[in-house]
Design an enzyme around this catalytic site. Structure first.
Site, short mmCIF file in Angstrom:
data_model
loop_
_atom_site.label_atom_id
_atom_site.label_comp_id
_atom_site.label_asym_id
_atom_site.label_seq_id
_atom_site.Cartn_x
_atom_site.Cartn_y
_atom_site.Cartn_z
CB CYS A 2 100.25 -12.87 -5.35
SG CYS A 2 98.88 -12.74 -5.71
NE ARG A 27 104.18 -15.67 -2.22
CZ ARG A 27 105.00 -15.38 -0.92
NH1 ARG A 27 105.01 -15.39 -0.25
NH2 ARG A 27 104.09 -13.66 -0.36
CD1 TRP A 77 94.64 -15.03 -2.78
CD2 TRP A 77 94.37 -17.04 -3.83
NE1 TRP A 77 93.54 -16.16 -2.77
CE2 TRP A 77 93.71 -16.88 -3.06
CE3 TRP A 77 94.78 -17.97 -4.18
CZ2 TRP A 77 92.77 -17.74 -2.29
CZ3 TRP A 77 94.32 -19.31 -3.32
CH2 TRP A 77 92.86 -19.78 -2.59
CG ASN A 103 102.91 -10.18 -5.28
OD1 ASN A 103 102.94 -11.00 -5.96
ND2 ASN A 103 104.05 -11.05 -4.47
N GLY A 104 99.28 -7.38 -4.89
CA GLY A 104 98.80 -6.87 -3.84
C GLY A 104 97.47 -5.95 -4.60
CD GLU A 488 95.15 -24.35 14.84
OE1 GLU A 488 95.88 -24.91 14.14
OE2 GLU A 488 93.89 -23.34 14.57
CE LYS A 492 96.75 -26.07 11.35
NZ LYS A 492 95.50 -24.81 11.48
CD GLU A 495 93.24 -23.80 7.90
OE1 GLU A 495 93.70 -23.03 8.08
OE2 GLU A 495 93.75 -25.33 8.96
CG HIS A 511 74.40 -23.88 27.88
ND1 HIS A 511 73.33 -22.59 28.48
CD2 HIS A 511 75.18 -24.20 29.00
CE1 HIS A 511 73.75 -22.93 30.43
NE2 HIS A 511 74.67 -23.48 30.08
CE LYS A 615 102.39 -20.92 5.82
NZ LYS A 615 101.67 -22.01 6.54
#
Length: 620
Positions: A2, A27, A77, A103-104, A488, A492, A495, A511, A615
């Site tokens: 948030c 964010r 959020w 927030n939180g 990574e 990406k 995402e 395997h 984010k």
């Protein structure tokens, strides 16, 4: 997570608040709202979805009705309660005179809700946040703080449990905002005839560069001409003033079609600036070190705890630290760390890697490590955030603000910073001679032109993605330090393109994963240096042959001059030559481009704000 903003001044508070929310859209959020306060009146609107929905609603009701020079705003959020209009912030009190943004998570909200409902107040949302608005009204309307807005807000803050930042306003006090924090960020922006309070300096960077950071369990009262910081009991305390060293232009796209693409091209500077100042007079130095050289010398085991891309940077740190320092290194997903009861003692160093410095799981891992007597070293991109504040030593990644949700320049800066941590440990433990450390550091510093050279692959990768078109799945293979790069790259793509992608250690191909190979399946292979790891190089060339023979389209990332891979690569992406451990800083870049371009081929043009992602994840 948030974003929150508060403004008190002499200008159009509505427009200033909306502009601030717009700058903080990166964010991630699922609803937005704003409240404007004028004497005796509180005007509030909030809407599910993007900020445009709120703007449309304000046009419907008439922006001219939102008179006042004080406002609070929020992009949410969802944690407690579905994303909808009722659960959006700000929340208004039952008497219509107070409003809050939060927030939180308020962990004791259930007990507080029961208390409020027992007083005859009916909750309008499913959120934990709404209780703060009603508690403020109850405290203001009756009891020992009756009629005192500031005292009432502080009394509410003292009752909340969890991780929270709350901003309070009241129609009877239209010239001030009270705010407080516990374990989530809060910053005051100090202007001329106006002051701000926010979770992010981006909220006010266009109006002031002067800021003050609040400490843990601190509150602040801002008016147009002053601010006062105190604890939740009202005792005055000192904040930490600082000057913001980047401007609004740093948060703009600068001619690129997305923030993410701009940030990929900022990676030479991000790595260079992260390394700058950490090798002085022949010694590796950290930004903050509350650990003695003797304590570092006694480190017998290292844990790296992180989430997402930061976790992949930690996997790379393992290769470097074990090679240079000769101590065992474990890499742990931060959300699992404290729940499996890891073996920690004062000879254990926990390296906590977090771009924001507020990642909830990583922060809790830090606290668990410290409770067990371990030392903590933070690698972070946000000065003054919670994880560095609680750590015993800090190394900041100077990547600058990263607006794109999918990490690019912050990740590369983390890899570089983790290597500096490895060299600092090697120095303290005496496992590398000073001239060896100097040589490695010089190689890291020499990366800037090689990163710039790698960025020249941009057009080639754009053409590659257009030729591939929309794809349904991709595999990524790597060996040694190429394996975390493969992970990574797959992350990406997941995402940004919303397709299945997996990274594998290439030696595991037979395997199980080889069963996934079929005609035209795109497979990215990260090839180690033939000079640095000739045995692994020959083995991965065999892997490429095997998957090519089964119909896969091979996309090979290899060093310039690597002739052995050319006959088996459908697409060859050549990067400059460098040493084995340093190569990931280069080999990651083509995979960033590839993920962005394939995402667009798959129909996702808004690569800066992938769906369902934020984010900074500041709640568990």
């Amino acid at each position: 997570m948030c974003a929150i903003v508060g403004y008190v001044g002499n200008s159009d508070a509505l427009q200033i608040g909306l502009d601030a929310l717009k700058r903080m859209e990166y964010r991630g959020y699922d609803s937005a709202g704003i409240a404007v306060i004028e004497p005796g009146e509180l005007h509030l609107e909030k809407k599910e979805g993007k900020l445009d929905n709120l703007l449309n609603r304000l046009d419907e009701v008439g922006k001219d009705t939102f008179q006042g020079s004080t406002c609070i705003g929020h992009t949410r959020w969802a944690t407690h309660g579905r994303p909808n209009d009722a659960n959006a912030h700000p929340h208004r009190s039952f008497d219509g005179k107070a409003a809050i943004v939060h927030n939180g998570i308020i962990e004791n909200f259930a007990a507080l809700r029961d208390e409020i409902e027992a007083a005859g107040v009916e909750m309008e949302s499913e959120t934990d946040s709404e209780v703060a608005a009603h508690l403020l009204a109850l405290a203001y309307n009756e009891g020992p703080t009756q009629g005192d807005f500031e005292a009432s807000a502080l009394s509410v803050l003292s009752r909340l449990e969890g991780a929270f930042t709350v901003l309070f306003t009241h129609a009877d006090a239209p010239d001030r905002i009270v705010a407080g924090r516990h374990s989530t960020p809060l910053i005051v922006g100090v202007g001329e005839g106006e002051n701000f309070i926010s979770s992010d300096v981006a909220a006010f960077i266009d109006r002031t560069k002067n800021a003050v950071e609040l400490g843990q369990d601190n509150a602040v009262i801002i008016t147009p001409d002053s601010y006062k910081i105190c604890d939740f009991s009202g005792n005055e305390v000192e904040g930490r003033p600082f000057t913001i060293d980047w401007d609004l232009e740093a948060a703009e796209k600068g001619g690129f079609d997305s923030f993410m693409m701009k940030e990929i091209f900022e990676q030479p500077a991000a790595v260079r600036d992260t390394l700058a100042g950490h090798f002085l007079d022949g010694r590796v130095v950290l930004d903050e070190q509350r650990l003695s050289d003797d304590e570092l010398r006694q480190v017998g085991k290292v844990f790296v705890v992180a989430c997402g891309s930061a976790y992949h940077s930690g996997l790379l740190a393992k290769y470097a630290i074990e090679h240079w320092v000769r101590v065992p290194v474990e890499i742990e997903v931060a959300s699992e760390f404290r729940y499996r009861d890891p073996v920690l003692d004062k000879q254990t160093l926990v390296v906590a890697v977090s771009q924001s410095g507020e990642t909830a799981d990583t922060l809790e891992a830090v606290r668990h490590a410290k409770s067990q007597g371990a030392r903590v070293l933070a690698v972070c991109n946000t000065n003054g955030s919670q994880i560095p504040r609680e750590a015993d030593a800090v190394l900041y990644t100077h990547a600058g603000p990263e607006i794109g949700v999918a990490s690019t320049k912050a990740f590369l800066a983390q890899v570089a910073a983790n290597y500096v941590v490895g060299l600092a440990l090697a120095q303290a433990r005496g496992t590398k001679y000073s001239d060896e450390i100097a040589a490695i550091f010089r190689e890291l510093e020499s990366l800037t032109p090689k990163i710039e050279k790698t960025l020249e692959l941009r057009e080639q990768i754009l053409e590659l993605a257009e030729e591939l078109g929309p794809v349904r799945t991709m595999l990524f293979l790597g060996r040694h330090v190429g394996f975390p790069v493969a992970l990574e790259g797959a992350l990406k793509l997941k995402e940004l393109a919303y397709i299945h992608a997996e990274g594998f250690a290439a030696g595991e191909l037979k395997h199980g994963p080889i069963a996934l190979i079929e005609d035209d399946l795109p497979v990215v292979v990260v090839v180690p240096s033939p000079q640095g790891r000739p045995v692994l190089h020959s083995k991965i060339v065999s892997n490429i042959q095997e998957i090519r023979a089964r119909g896969a389209k091979t996309i090979v990332v290899a060093e310039e001059g690597d002739e052995a891979v050319k006959p088996f690569a459908n697409y060859l992406l050549e990067i400059p030559q460098t040493s084995t451990l340093v190569q990931p800083i280069l080999s990651t870049i083509p995979l960033q481009f590839l993920a962005a371009d394939i995402a667009r081929q798959c129909g996702n043009d808004d690569i800066d704000k992938p769906r369902n992602l934020a984010k900074s994840v500041t709640v568990e």
